[in-house]
Design a protein around this motif. Structure first.
Motif, PDB file in Angstrom:
ATOM      1  N   UNK A  41      14.747 -19.566 -26.234  1.00  0.00           N
ATOM      2  CA  UNK A  41      15.627 -18.431 -26.482  1.00  0.00           C
ATOM      3  C   UNK A  41      15.702 -18.029 -27.955  1.00  0.00           C
ATOM      4  N   UNK A  42      15.246 -18.875 -28.853  1.00  0.00           N
ATOM      5  CA  UNK A  42      15.227 -18.510 -30.268  1.00  0.00           C
ATOM      6  C   UNK A  42      13.857 -18.042 -30.740  1.00  0.00           C
ATOM      7  N   UNK A  43      12.837 -18.085 -29.860  1.00  0.00           N
ATOM      8  CA  UNK A  43      11.482 -17.753 -30.298  1.00  0.00           C
ATOM      9  C   UNK A  43      10.799 -16.677 -29.461  1.00  0.00           C
ATOM     10  N   UNK A  44      11.436 -16.261 -28.373  1.00  0.00           N
ATOM     11  CA  UNK A  44      10.819 -15.281 -27.488  1.00  0.00           C
ATOM     12  C   UNK A  44      11.669 -14.017 -27.429  1.00  0.00           C
ATOM     13  N   UNK A  45      11.091 -12.957 -26.846  1.00  0.00           N
ATOM     14  CA  UNK A  45      11.815 -11.703 -26.690  1.00  0.00           C
ATOM     15  C   UNK A  45      12.803 -11.843 -25.540  1.00  0.00           C
ATOM     16  N   UNK A  46      14.071 -11.614 -25.834  1.00  0.00           N
ATOM     17  CA  UNK A  46      15.167 -11.800 -24.880  1.00  0.00           C
ATOM     18  C   UNK A  46      15.738 -10.435 -24.518  1.00  0.00           C
ATOM     19  N   UNK A 137      23.201  -7.435 -44.294  1.00  0.00           N
ATOM     20  CA  UNK A 137      23.164  -8.263 -43.092  1.00  0.00           C
ATOM     21  C   UNK A 137      21.735  -8.701 -42.776  1.00  0.00           C
ATOM     22  N   UNK A 138      21.591  -9.898 -42.238  1.00  0.00           N
ATOM     23  CA  UNK A 138      20.275 -10.382 -41.839  1.00  0.00           C
ATOM     24  C   UNK A 138      19.831  -9.650 -40.581  1.00  0.00           C
ATOM     25  N   UNK A 139      18.610  -9.124 -40.625  1.00  0.00           N
ATOM     26  CA  UNK A 139      18.108  -8.334 -39.504  1.00  0.00           C
ATOM     27  C   UNK A 139      17.614  -9.222 -38.371  1.00  0.00           C
ATOM     28  N   UNK A 140      17.716  -8.690 -37.178  1.00  0.00           N
ATOM     29  CA  UNK A 140      17.143  -9.309 -35.982  1.00  0.00           C
ATOM     30  C   UNK A 140      16.102  -8.340 -35.429  1.00  0.00           C
ATOM     31  N   UNK A 141      14.945  -8.859 -35.055  1.00  0.00           N
ATOM     32  CA  UNK A 141      13.905  -7.999 -34.477  1.00  0.00           C
ATOM     33  C   UNK A 141      14.391  -7.407 -33.159  1.00  0.00           C
ATOM     34  N   UNK A 142      14.182  -6.112 -32.985  1.00  0.00           N
ATOM     35  CA  UNK A 142      14.580  -5.447 -31.743  1.00  0.00           C
ATOM     36  C   UNK A 142      13.477  -4.491 -31.318  1.00  0.00           C
ATOM     37  N   UNK A 143      13.239  -4.418 -30.007  1.00  0.00           N
ATOM     38  CA  UNK A 143      12.207  -3.523 -29.458  1.00  0.00           C
ATOM     39  C   UNK A 143      12.745  -2.879 -28.197  1.00  0.00           C
ATOM     40  N   UNK A 144      12.712  -1.552 -28.179  1.00  0.00           N
ATOM     41  CA  UNK A 144      13.050  -0.828 -26.956  1.00  0.00           C
ATOM     42  C   UNK A 144      11.773  -0.601 -26.168  1.00  0.00           C
ATOM     43  N   UNK A 145      11.746  -1.073 -24.947  1.00  0.00           N
ATOM     44  CA  UNK A 145      10.603  -0.858 -24.055  1.00  0.00           C
ATOM     45  C   UNK A 145      11.056   0.151 -22.999  1.00  0.00           C
ATOM     46  N   UNK A 146      10.760   1.402 -23.252  1.00  0.00           N
ATOM     47  CA  UNK A 146      11.153   2.452 -22.314  1.00  0.00           C
ATOM     48  C   UNK A 146      12.646   2.581 -22.116  1.00  0.00           C
ATOM     49  N   UNK A 147      13.453   2.094 -23.081  1.00  0.00           N
ATOM     50  CA  UNK A 147      14.910   2.145 -22.959  1.00  0.00           C
ATOM     51  C   UNK A 147      15.547   0.810 -22.657  1.00  0.00           C
ATOM     52  N   UNK A 148      14.741  -0.218 -22.339  1.00  0.00           N
ATOM     53  CA  UNK A 148      15.234  -1.586 -22.169  1.00  0.00           C
ATOM     54  C   UNK A 148      15.176  -2.287 -23.523  1.00  0.00           C
ATOM     55  N   UNK A 149      16.260  -2.935 -23.931  1.00  0.00           N
ATOM     56  CA  UNK A 149      16.356  -3.518 -25.259  1.00  0.00           C
ATOM     57  C   UNK A 149      16.077  -5.018 -25.236  1.00  0.00           C
ATOM     58  N   UNK A 150      15.115  -5.426 -26.066  1.00  0.00           N
ATOM     59  CA  UNK A 150      14.760  -6.831 -26.239  1.00  0.00           C
ATOM     60  C   UNK A 150      14.963  -7.209 -27.709  1.00  0.00           C
ATOM     61  N   UNK A 151      15.535  -8.383 -27.959  1.00  0.00           N
ATOM     62  CA  UNK A 151      15.657  -8.888 -29.322  1.00  0.00           C
ATOM     63  C   UNK A 151      14.931 -10.219 -29.427  1.00  0.00           C
ATOM     64  N   UNK A 152      14.536 -10.572 -30.643  1.00  0.00           N
ATOM     65  CA  UNK A 152      13.921 -11.870 -30.894  1.00  0.00           C
ATOM     66  C   UNK A 152      14.523 -12.448 -32.164  1.00  0.00           C
ATOM     67  N   UNK A 153      15.035 -13.664 -32.083  1.00  0.00           N
ATOM     68  CA  UNK A 153      15.696 -14.311 -33.206  1.00  0.00           C
ATOM     69  C   UNK A 153      14.712 -14.929 -34.193  1.00  0.00           C
ATOM     70  N   UNK A 154      13.447 -15.031 -33.822  1.00  0.00           N
ATOM     71  CA  UNK A 154      12.456 -15.683 -34.676  1.00  0.00           C
ATOM     72  C   UNK A 154      12.107 -14.811 -35.876  1.00  0.00           C
ATOM     73  N   UNK A 155      11.694 -15.465 -36.979  1.00  0.00           N
ATOM     74  CA  UNK A 155      11.250 -14.729 -38.157  1.00  0.00           C
ATOM     75  C   UNK A 155       9.938 -13.998 -37.880  1.00  0.00           C
ATOM     76  N   UNK A 156       9.098 -14.585 -37.039  1.00  0.00           N
ATOM     77  CA  UNK A 156       7.823 -13.973 -36.678  1.00  0.00           C
ATOM     78  C   UNK A 156       7.762 -13.814 -35.155  1.00  0.00           C
ATOM     79  N   UNK A 157       8.334 -12.744 -34.622  1.00  0.00           N
ATOM     80  CA  UNK A 157       8.393 -12.564 -33.161  1.00  0.00           C
ATOM     81  C   UNK A 157       7.000 -12.422 -32.556  1.00  0.00           C
ATOM     82  N   UNK A 158       6.821 -12.845 -31.304  1.00  0.00           N
ATOM     83  CA  UNK A 158       5.527 -12.666 -30.628  1.00  0.00           C
ATOM     84  C   UNK A 158       5.140 -11.185 -30.602  1.00  0.00           C
ATOM     85  N   UNK A 159       3.919 -10.882 -31.085  1.00  0.00           N
ATOM     86  CA  UNK A 159       3.532  -9.483 -31.177  1.00  0.00           C
ATOM     87  C   UNK A 159       2.993  -8.917 -29.873  1.00  0.00           C
TER      88      UNK A 159
END
Length: 418
Positions: A41-46, A137-159
């Motif tokens: 949960x700290x290294x993958x897109x959630x 503030x420390x940023x968290x990686x976030x990606x919207x996939x067609x409107x679904x929101x995924x975050x990743x807590x890792x410094x280098x999220x899976x690309x």
């Protein structure tokens, strides 16, 4: 993890037998739970929610993932952003879990104030030499996939999330998530380990005897059955489903509606699977009468019979997209034996409750199914805690997706441990 716990987990991972359930400690051991939070949960897109959760500038949503708390907001430039919910002064948590509206992010402790872009705007009594620029503030990686929101807590999220987005956005686009709204949201605490929640979701072996509401719109045999295990009536029903799947996929694909199965549940870091499945009877929606629950269709969909697009992601979500509404599910671990399942029902943003849809009719199938699944997870957890527990074999006909989840989990844990 301690050295002893690390060695124990390494041994458990090494001796996992493919095609069999995981050993009991994977569901009961506190040290393994902590490893799950660190390595999964700290290294993958959630998956955490949908863009309509933060539809307007200033809308904010806080989601807790284990010990971490994440602020998700939409800034004045309409950009979706995510930050750790930790003040850069003395570390206070700034916004409680849930949804709110904010002009700025203000720490309640000493009133340090951050803009919606995360920059520190105000910090009183810090002296002339204080540099606000390095205290955002420390940023968290976030990606919207067609409107679904995924975050990743890792410094280098899976690309490889980009590959998932490339594949999935054409499937999701007809349902136009960004132009929906959340009609209802439900939080259910299941008395079981998060992996039991996911395993239960990844099969329909249990559906026939346990989900009388769900198996009205959905086919209990849609995810496989053993040859010779069905009586004549059940076999006819299974064959009818197989033929309906073929004809519907051909028609939908011909109309430009992506429908064919894509399965990367166990061969990608960001595992996912999708397929558009037929709905029984009228074929319109996952309701008790199989007809649309909302009279305003989603996106530009004109045909009511577009089945249900199913989308699964590792490690924590599944989703159903119909022509009239969407149901999304988020799984967030609490501790080794408790899991939060958050369900959202989405309708067209212009739909009015009581006019365009009835809330009970919209939600009743999955409200009932969620509770039934929670009851099944609870007895599974009780069994895992029993000294007599030993891993049993998965059905090769109906539990293939359970094996794919288990294989993905074991593979990711091994990769994390090196």
């Amino acid at each position: 993890m301690s050295g002893q716990s690390h060695e124990s987990l390494t041994n458990l991972l090494a001796r996992r037998k493919p095609g069999y359930a995981l050993e009991a400690p994977f569901y009961t051991d506190d040290a393994i739970f902590e490893a799950d939070m660190d390595y999964i949960f700290s290294r993958h897109w959630i998956y955490v929610g949908v863009e309509p959760d933060i539809a307007e500038p200033g809308d904010a949503m806080v989601v807790n993932i284990g010990k971490a708390s994440v602020i998700i907001t939409r800034d004045d430039d309409d950009q979706v952003r995510a930050f750790h919910n930790v003040c850069r002064h003395r570390g206070a948590r700034m916004i409680p879990e849930g949804k709110t509206m904010i002009g700025n992010i203000v720490c309640p402790y000493h009133s340090w104030t951050y803009g919606l872009d995360g920059d520190l705007k105000f910090a009183e009594h810090m002296g002339e030499d204080f540099d606000r620029a390095c205290r955002g503030l420390k940023k968290v990686a976030i990606r919207s996939v067609g409107g679904l929101l995924f975050v990743c807590l890792a410094k280098n999220p899976p690309d490889d999330v980009e590959e998932m987005a490339r594949v999935m956005e054409p499937y999701l686009a007809p349902h136009d998530i960004r132009n929906t709204r959340v009609a209802f949201e439900s939080d259910l605490i299941e008395n079981g380990n998060w992996k039991l929640t996911l395993e239960n979701n990844r099969e329909c072996y249990h559906c026939g005897p346990n989900h009388p509401e769900l198996t009205i719109p959905l086919f209990a045999y849609g995810f496989g059955y053993a040859p010779g295990a069905l009586d004549e009536e059940q076999l006819r029903d299974a064959e009818r489903y197989a033929e309906l799947s073929r004809t519907c996929h051909t028609r939908w694909e011909g109309e430009g509606l992506p429908s064919q199965e894509v399965d990367h549940l166990d061969d990608r870091v960001t595992g996912f699977r999708t397929e558009r499945l037929p709905i029984d009877q009228s074929g319109e929606s996952q309701t008790l009468d199989t007809k649309a629950a909302c009279r305003i269709p989603l996106g530009a969909l004109k045909d009511k019979v577009v089945g249900g697009l199913s989308f699964w992601t590792q490690p924590n979500s599944w989703h159903h997209f119909m022509g009239d509404h969407i149901v999304t599910f988020t799984v967030l671990p609490i501790d080794a034996s408790h899991t939060l399942v958050r369900t959202k029902w989405l309708v067209h943003k212009d739909a009015v409750e009581g006019v365009d849809y009835d809330l009970q009719r919209l939600t009743e199938v999955w409200q009932a199914t969620n509770q039934q699944d929670a009851d099944l997870v609870e007895i599974s957890q009780q069994g895992a805690e029993d000294p007599a527990f030993e891993p049993g074999p998965y059905s090769p006909y109906t539990e293939g997706l359970v094996e794919k989840f288990a294989a993905w989990y074991i593979g990711r844990m091994k990769a994390a441990l090196g």
